[in-house]
Design an enzyme around this catalytic site. Sequence first.
Site, short mmCIF file in Angstrom:
data_model
loop_
_atom_site.label_atom_id
_atom_site.label_comp_id
_atom_site.label_asym_id
_atom_site.label_seq_id
_atom_site.Cartn_x
_atom_site.Cartn_y
_atom_site.Cartn_z
N LYS A 148 -56.97 110.23 0.93
CA LYS A 148 -55.64 110.07 1.51
C LYS A 148 -54.62 109.44 0.56
O LYS A 148 -54.91 108.51 -0.17
CB LYS A 148 -55.74 109.18 2.76
N GLU A 152 -42.55 106.57 6.59
CA GLU A 152 -42.88 106.36 8.01
C GLU A 152 -42.33 105.03 8.51
O GLU A 152 -41.82 104.93 9.63
CB GLU A 152 -44.40 106.41 8.21
N SER A 208 -55.95 105.16 2.34
CA SER A 208 -56.64 104.88 3.60
C SER A 208 -57.87 104.04 3.30
O SER A 208 -58.50 104.22 2.26
CB SER A 208 -57.04 106.20 4.25
#
Length: 458
Positions: A283, A290, A277
Amino acid sequence: MAQLWGGRFTKETDQLVYDFNASISFDQRFMEQDIRGSLAHARMLAHQGIITLEEGARIEAGLKGILTDVREGRLEISPEYEDIHSFVEATLTSRIGDAGKKLHTGRSRNDQVALDMKLYVRDEVEELHGLLMGLLKTIHRIMEENLDTFMPGFTHLQKAQPVTLAHHMGAYFEMFRRDTGRLVDIKKRMNTCPLGAGALAGTTYPLDRALTAEILGFDGPTANSMDSVSDRDYIIELLAALSTVMMHLSRFSEEIILWNSNEYRFVEIDDAYSTGSSIMPQKKNPDIAELVRGKTGRVYGALMGMLTTMKALPLAYNKDMQEDKEGTFDAIDTVKGCLKLFTGMLDTMSFNKDIMARSATGGFTNATDAADYLVNKGVPFRDAHTIIGRLVLICIERGCAMDDLPLSVYKEECPLFEEDIYQAISLKTCVEKRLTEGAPASEAMKKVLERNRIFLES
Ligand code: ARG
């Protein structure tokens, strides 16, 4: 503007009309197939004496030259041509003269484009099949390594009964195995050659359709010339099969995203397949999974688009059919990309076996087995179900697993419980007793692995 059909027109085509109509920006993708088809057609024309052997040889050399020159960057596919067919034919004629103008004898762009698209799809089906086999090999390896990696099996996303990682992976093996079967079926059904159908009604030249079909590796020529130029069923079949592949990949991705979350921590996606991130330093995101899940939408879209394009088309060819290409190309590229990335991600993923086993112990996944224990001692299943239900409630109140409940508590609910209850509800027993064909016990799974191994080698 360079087009094949200026003769009967008195005005220039408006540039906007020309651009709207042109397909070269995308159909150049199957130039190789177009040339392969033309080579076969020219050979047949010469064989039948429709053109001379000398003309046939010149056409062949010319077409091969165009192919190498484009491949090696010496010849650029120019957007001034309406489509790839016009580009190849015009280039050929400019290089070899009048013989080039004879190539299109007994042929229409309608049967030509039908052929090109079929050849292209057939080639891609092969490649997609190979990629699916690669994914199956990775799944198979994970299965072999995890016959006794216990994990919870879920229904309603609630822990239900214990299974193994091999068993869970085995479900995906079946899905992707069926997907390979669908591709094989498509190839079988579509493998007929439309060349020789002409615009729609065949031709008056003595074409040998069986010969071109054979040269191009088809089972034979198509049976009806109108159907030949207007059939796009195989594209719809492919898009439906690809949508199913994506649906499977998307379900798998969804599970990996869950399993990779802080709450589950069943798996660790390799750094090479994760992203960070820009703001939150901690992260490590499952972006590949996804994206695979997300890209499912555009493949479904291609299927819907194609079904809708075809739904009211009168026989035979209509320009609407030019719309078969971009969606199909995009769907093929998307699925190929997803299969490659997903296989890489899965192949490098590590499994937190301890966490998985602990999770399987934690959620009363052995409650059914505890009930079966009483059934084996003569208690009717309905009564056993109620007794175990009460014990589960006690466990919830105490915040413990069934494995940690003292025997005295068991006995208070039913005197038939003995010390062997603990063994009967251990994770290992729960899994290893499930020996029915297709169940998770390692003995049952070994038979499946053997069957899968034979499939992968076939
Ligand atoms: N670009 C056209 C297509 O993809 C080729 C066939 C053109 N045929 C015609 N009758 N205009 O469908």
